[in-house]
Every structure is written in structure tokens, then in C-alpha cells.
Enzyme design. Structure first.
Site, mmCIF file in Angstrom:
data_model
loop_
_atom_site.group_PDB
_atom_site.id
_atom_site.type_symbol
_atom_site.label_atom_id
_atom_site.label_comp_id
_atom_site.label_asym_id
_atom_site.label_seq_id
_atom_site.Cartn_x
_atom_site.Cartn_y
_atom_site.Cartn_z
ATOM 1 N N CYS A 134 0.895 -1.026 0.368
ATOM 2 C CA CYS A 134 -0.050 0.061 -0.149
ATOM 3 C C CYS A 134 1.388 1.692 -0.039
ATOM 4 O O CYS A 134 1.546 1.840 0.678
ATOM 5 C CB CYS A 134 -0.878 0.037 1.026
ATOM 6 S SG CYS A 134 -2.127 1.688 1.761
ATOM 7 N N CYS A 137 -0.349 3.910 1.783
ATOM 8 C CA CYS A 137 -0.075 3.624 3.743
ATOM 9 C C CYS A 137 1.345 3.895 4.278
ATOM 10 O O CYS A 137 1.948 4.587 5.182
ATOM 11 C CB CYS A 137 -0.560 2.535 4.456
ATOM 12 S SG CYS A 137 -2.011 1.942 3.580
ATOM 13 N N ASP A 138 2.864 3.571 3.150
ATOM 14 C CA ASP A 138 3.993 3.190 3.816
ATOM 15 C C ASP A 138 4.594 4.077 3.066
ATOM 16 O O ASP A 138 6.242 3.842 3.290
ATOM 17 C CB ASP A 138 3.963 2.067 3.996
ATOM 18 C CG ASP A 138 3.262 0.676 4.562
ATOM 19 O OD1 ASP A 138 3.121 0.966 5.594
ATOM 20 O OD2 ASP A 138 3.338 -0.273 4.055
#
Length: 307
Positions: A134, A137-138
Site C-alpha cells: 500500500c 499507507c507506507d
């Protein structure tokens, strides 16, 4: 007499536990059936910065536990078991698990979708240590670093474009000689000075020290192997909805997701689909939580009509 819940929720991720929170607060006798631990895929994310209310971010596992505790504060129960099959043909729905059979007047399907993996040695062990699924997300962990995106569809193109605004260098590795992504992504990616395409290629090996330091790339035409140094790998080759246990119980789309619109209603009365498992444009924690609230709203309407 068997215990019949007002609502069974299959899956304990953000969509599932938001459903449980709203259902329990509404006075429903509510059961969440989760096969692993609270949070689902979210629990694998080291730090979440895009869920409102946590100005310093929050660990995905911790957020999952908070969601579970919030629902259980109002009386929701959790059963840790894997759902093996369901029967939605009667007014009272049946959910079969490895730990026994459960019954409910309504069912919320919140089993999620799992990212497809490359299947390389050490890939799973390196999740969060250089391997990610993701970008939103990261990606922030790779500001001014070098990253590699695997894939050529819309998700991969979107991830590469997002990462190009953070990372110093973005390699896009695709097994074909052109992107499968829609045209809207092509021009901005081609114009991004820090994006480089590696066509007709696959990742054959992860190069590891204490974490990822690079990858080995195999050209599918020439079989030539080359090394690319990078700090992180973002795998974006699609997701697999966790719908094996549903068999022919609800309508699925050609990709295997449960067909349900913004009402979260499936083709079966009293059965709803929320979060990553349903057909939707954006799969994020906040949209999963939204689905959970919507499902309970329509479940209340359904129960009011049938009781």
C-alpha cells in the site's frame, strides 16, 4: 433452541468492527467472527497517518484493537474462527465455522481482500521492512529514497505517481511493454523526471541485507538478469477478495468482489457487504468504516420490516 443473533459480521477489520459498534449501540445482539486478529489487513501496517483523529499516526494493530474494544464496550462479542461456508437461503442465516455453526437475522460480509504477492522467498518476512502493498499507507517512509513499483495496472500507476512526489527515484517494473492502466495515468507518469520504466520484466529475487537493498530483474524475452538497487518494493499486482466461503450465496462481479452499491445491500435481503470485499472505487480504512455504519442503517430498516 439455538441462539439467533440480530447480526453476524464476518471479518474483524475496520469495516467489520464499525458495523459491530453501530449495531451494538443500536441494541443488536451482535457477533463478529474473525479468523486471525482485530484489524484485518490494517493490522499489518506499521503506521497509519490517513485515518482521522490520530495527529501523530497510529500503529495498525493498535487501531484494530481500539476498534474491537469500542464495539465490545457496547456488548458486541467476538468469535475467533474461520468461516467455511454460509447459507443465506432462509430468513435466519447460517454461518458455518471451524468452531461450530452460528445463526443470525442479518449478516454483514466484511472479510476483506488480500493483496496478491510475488511469491518470492522472504517476501512475507520482509513486510514492513522493505516490502509493501500500500503506497498511500507506507510511501512516506521513502521520502528522497529509491523505490520500485511492481505492476502495470491502474493501482500500480496510481502508486507510482504518488511515490514520484515523495521518492527521489521510482522504478516501475512491468512484464509487458506498455501499461495496462487507463490513459489518464500515462502522460503524468511519462513526464515525471524521477520515474523510470523497466518493461518486459519481472522481479525474480529480493536482495537482502538486514532489509531490502535491491532486486534482481528478469527480462521475460531475453531471460537476462540485472540488479536494481532500491530501498523499498511496492507490490501492486492486484488484490484477491476473500470470498471462497461464499460460493454461490451472493452475486460476485467478474473479479470476485461482492456486488453491492453504496447502500452495501447484496442481492440477498438482510445480507450486506462492506469494506474491501465489495465493489467500490476506493478501498481505504476510512471508506471501510463508512460502509460499516451504512450497513447497520439498512439492517435496522430490514429488521423493522421483517419482525
Amino acid at each position: 433452541m439455538q441462539n439467533v443473533y440480530d447480526m453476524i459480521i464476518i471479518g474483524g477489520g475496520p469495516a467489520g468492527y464499525t458495523s459491530a459498534l453501530y449495531a451494538a449501540r443500536a441494541g443488536f445482539n451482535t457477533l463478529v467472527i474473525e479468523r486471525m486478529s482485530a484489524g484485518g489487513q490494517m493490522a499489518l501496517t506499521g503506521e497509519i497517518d490517513n485515518y482521522p483523529g490520530f495527529e501523530d499516526g497510529i500503529d495498525g494493530f493498535a487501531l484494530g484493537m481500539k476498534m474491537q474494544q469500542g464495539a465490545e464496550r457496547f456488548g458486541s462479542k467476538t468469535e475467533y474462527a474461520e468461516v467455511t461456508s454460509v447459507d443465506f437461503s432462509a430468513k435466519v442465516k447460517m454461518v458455518e465455522t471451524a468452531n461450530g455453526t452460528f445463526y443470525a437475522k442479518t449478516v454483514v460480509i466484511a472479510a476483506g481482500a488480500n493483496p496478491r504477492i510475488l511469491g518470492l522467498p522472504m517476501e512475507q518476512e520482509l513486510i514492513g521492512k522493505g516490502v509493501h502493498y500500500c503506497a498511500h499507507c507506507d510511501g512516506r517512509f521513502y521520502k528522497d529514497k529509491t523505490v520500485l513499483v511492481v505492476g502495470g495496472g491502474n493501482s500500480a500507476a496510481s502508486d507510482a505517481l504518488y511515490l514520484s512526489r515523495l521518492a527521489a527515484k521510482v522504478y516501475v517494473v512491468h512484464r509487458r511493454d506498455s501499461l495496462r492502466a487507463t490513459k489518464i495515468y500515462h502522460e503524468p507518469l511519462m513526464q515525471a523526471k524521477n520515474v523510470e520504466f523497466v518493461w518486459n520484466s519481472t522481479v525474480s529475487e529480493l536482495i537482502i541485507d538486514s532489509r531490502i537493498t535491491g532486486v534482481k530483474i528478469k527480462n521475460v524475452n531475453t531471460q537476462e538478469i540485472t540488479d536494481i538497487a532500491c530501498d523499498g518494493v511496492f507490490v501492486s499486482i492486484g488484490r484477491s477478495p476473500a470470498t471462497e466461503f461464499l460460493k454461490n450465496s451472493v452475486t460476485l462481479d467478474p473479479s470476485g468482489y461482492v456486488v453491492a452499491d453504496e447502500s452495501t445491500k447484496t442481492n440477498i435481503d438482510g445480507v450486506f457487504a462492506v469494506g474491501d470485499i465489495r465493489t467500490k472505487a476506493l478501498r481505504q480504512i476510512v471508506t471501510a468504516a463508512s460502509d460499516g455504519a451504512v450497513a447497520v442503517h439498512f439492517a435496522e430498516e430490514y429488521l423493522a420490516k421483517t419482525e
